[in-house]
Design an enzyme around this catalytic site. Structure first.
Site, PDB file in Angstrom:
ATOM      1  CD  GLU A   5      78.350  53.815  -5.131  1.00  0.00           C
ATOM      2  OE1 GLU A   5      78.549  52.603  -5.278  1.00  0.00           O
ATOM      3  OE2 GLU A   5      79.264  54.627  -4.816  1.00  0.00           O
ATOM      4  CD  GLU A  59      78.718  50.240  -8.593  1.00  0.00           C
ATOM      5  OE1 GLU A  59      79.556  50.051  -7.680  1.00  0.00           O
ATOM      6  OE2 GLU A  59      78.503  51.356  -9.082  1.00  0.00           O
TER       7      GLU A  59
END
Length: 685
Positions: free
Chosen positions: A156, A321
């Protein structure tokens, strides 16, 4: 078309998630139990080592891969795949203590303490060298491991650093962009404003709350630099991995286009995706928000799925995710209602995902994510609602193996551009709280979503020529060559829809002279004299084709030059002024919408446009409210996903002359089908 799957050992969908056995090394019985539960959950893929740096290199230069060897080997024995991460997303305390330069400096020029994650300087030579060493060792040790199918680079990516190293790097970036000519920069940034002209490169600094932050060209270039520097760090990370085996695909996980994710959107994902083998993203929408319907939320999530599928021209993406139940960081952490997890997962698949992976496999015992949802909760058992839903979904994904690798072929594209978003957000105009650029793009998208018409979501640099319809909401910034390519698209027979607040500035955030919408003015055949930001319940309406609609946030005072007026404003001082126009340009048409309007306006407009242009709807019959219909295809077999996001059973009409096969049961279906609330049916033909 059918795309190859990410690795020769992968036969269908990836199902599993983020696994952190390094947190349980002192409790080996927990790890052993995981292998039993993984089989029961019908999972086959696990992301390892995302935050494993301190478990591998507890002290500087002392590496212990023993625990990771055991996990990798055991997962291979169990027949599972591994997505192995480089652990640069969070560094160990010894690294911060010994080399404080690796810690970020915030906008206020104060260096952070050790802690959290994403708290490192992408420019730091020390950090880059430590990451290179780690990644080189990982590649040498695991590149040929039978379980490895992909590298997961960091985690991320996001954020920015304002340290002296980054200031120097920013100046170097600017010198390259402006040909080492400071006067070019002064003109591009309009630094005569407030007497901010620079006469030495050393005077240039990044935006600061207690310094310069209102030169919009500077703010925009700083965002571009941060994005480029992040991508450069990513390329630095993958270099040692490529050196050992360039055939292993690499990726990193992008973030969703939601308000709480906006800091991560400081990266130009269109540019970033060019450096990735496959696009992945982390999907955490709030599925149940008071005052918003699940249906509209589903459409907004579909928009993001289509954005990430479009980044690599239709190549299937991965959900790296998502949560099987809830998160722990929304304002209100509502669990997914029964059935919503599987429905949301199938929606991702319908839009082009080839994986459903979770954060997290097992809940940790402590720290900030101990209450974040997981496949295995603190009870440690398979006898939970969430675990059973995950297991059923895994079984269904196994039955859907032929769908993996197929894609979507839309005739419609909506332009959503990251740099345009940055510039709009920074502009001191309109509604300074939220100018609603993303919301406006999603409103136009929603009308096609409701009709079962697939959509790509592309940048200004995208290929327009392959579409019948190009929708460009709020094209505030027009980069060089974009107006010319739009005009060529229309002249060749394409249909272009523009809106208010378009053609305002160039790539340096300098306003176009000669009237708006700037370089689109002749194509659209209108002159937008001024724009008005409206208070709620202002009362302005749009009248077109005998129907009246409410105007919401913005409207413009527009003059129709060559364009034909299709709709006008009613009341509010804009009586009978043009609100909707169309300009015929050779074989195509260019529409202009001079206001933001209630959703019903867009629904009616695009329904009529779809009929006029014979756009391909996935189903011929009207789709009930709350139902989404999407399609993936390999060019021979079509897979039609009928998904009910409403709270009531819905009846959907299939073509009576086509026999569909239920991909999960093998039974033939045609005519009227019933889809229960929060449920779906996947049909092949």
């Amino acid at each position: 078309m059918r795309y190859p799957l990410i690795h020769e050992n992968v036969k269908g969908f990836l199902h599993g998630g983020d696994y952190n056995p390094d947190q349980w090394l002192h409790m080996p019985e927990i790890i052993e139990e995981d292998y039993r539960l993984m089989k029961l959950a019908n999972t086959n893929t696990f992301s390892l080592n995302i935050f494993g740096w301190s478990a591998i290199e507890r002290t500087e230069g002392e590496f212990d891969f023993g625990w990771l060897d055991k996990i990798m080997d055991r997962l291979a024995e169990e027949g599972s795949h591994v997505i192995l991460a480089t652990p640069s997303g969070a560094r160990p305390a010894w690294l911060s203590q010994t080399y404080p330069e690796v810690l970020r400096v915030e906008k206020n020029r104060v260096r952070n303490l050790h802690g959290l994650r994403h708290n490192h300087c992408f420019t730091s030579p020390v950090y880059r060298e430590k990451v290179r060493i780690m990644n080189e060792k990982l590649a040498e040790r695991y590149a040929n491991h039978p379980s490895l199918i992909m590298w997961h680079i960091s985690n991320e990516y996001g954020g920015e650093c304002h340290c002296d190293l980054c200031q120097d790097a920013f100046r170097t970036w600017l010198k390259e962009k402006y040909n080492n000519d400071l006067e070019q920069l002064n003109q591009a940034w309009w630094t005569g404003f407030w007497s901010h002209r620079f006469n030495d490169w050393s005077q240039v600094e990044s935006p600061a709350p207690h310094g310069e932050n209102m030169v919009h060209g500077m703010n925009l270039d700083w965002r571009r630099f941060v994005s480029d520097q992040t991508i450069d760090f990513y390329k630095h990370e993958i270099a040692p991995l490529r050196a050992v085996d360039p055939s292993i695909p690499v990726t990193t996980n992008f973030m969703g286009n939601y308000p709480h994710m906006r800091p991560f959107l400081g990266i130009d994902y269109n540019k970033f995706a060019k450096e990735m083998d496959i696009v992945t993203w982390d999907s955490y929408p709030p599925w149940h928000i008071e005052g918003q319907t699940t249906t509209k939320l589903a459409s907004d999530v579909g928009f993001v799925h289509d954005l990430y599928r479009s980044l690599k021209d239709g190549q299937p993406f991965l959900i790296m995710e998502n949560t099987p139940s809830l998160v722990n960081w929304h304002d209100i952490n509502k669990t997914k209602e029964e059935g919503v997890h599987a429905l949301s997962a199938i929606q991702a698949v319908a839009h082009g995902a080839d994986s459903i992976l979770y954060f997290q496999w097992r809940q940790g015992r402590g720290a900030s994510e101990k209450f974040h949802g997981a496949v295995v909760d603190h009870s440690g058992t398979e006898h939970t609602r969430v675990f059973q839903e995950v297991a059923r979904l895994g079984d269904e994904l196994n039955k859907l193996q032929p769908v993996a690798g197929t894609s979507v072929a839309p005739e419609v594209a909506v332009v959503f551009d990251f740099e345009n978003n940055w510039a709009i957000d920074d502009a001191q105009a309109l509604n300074n709280i939220n100018k609603k650029y993303s919301e406006q793009c999603q409103a136009h998208y929603h009308s096609f979503w409701k009709q079962g018409i697939p959509v790509d979501v592309i940048s200004m640099e995208g290929d327009f020529s392959k579409y019948k319809v190009l929708v460009g909401p709020m094209l505030y910034m027009i980069k060089p060559g974009v107006a010319e390519r739009i005009e060529a698209f229309v002249k060749a027979g394409g249909t272009f829809i523009a809106t208010y607040w378009s053609g305002i500035v160039n790539e340096n955030d300098l306003c176009f002279l000669g009237g708006f919408p700037g370089p689109l003015k002749n194509l659209l055949g209108v002159w937008a004299e001024e724009i008005d930001s409206l208070y709620p319940e202002h009362g302005i309406k749009v009248s077109t084709a005998g129907r009246t609609y409410n105007v919401t946030d913005y409207c413009e005072r527009v003059h129709a030059n060559e364009a034909e007026v299709l709709g006008t404003f009613e009341s509010g001082g804009y009586d009978k002024r043009p609100a909707l126009t169309v300009n015929q340009v050779e074989a195509g048409k260019a529409y202009y919408m001079a206001s933001s309007n209630e959703q019903r306006f867009y629904d009616d407009f695009y329904s009529e446009l779809a009929t006029e242009l014979s756009l391909t709807r996935i189903l011929d019959a009207a789709i009930p409210g709350g139902v989404s219909v999407q399609k993936r295809t390999d060019g021979e077999t079509d897979y039609v996903f009928v998904m009910n996001f409403s709270e009531e059973a819905q009846q959907v009409e299939l073509e009576s002359n086509i026999q569909y096969i239920n991909a999960l049961t093998g039974t033939a279906r045609s005519g009227i089908i019933t889809v229960e609330a929060y449920n779906y049916m996947i049909l092949s033909k």
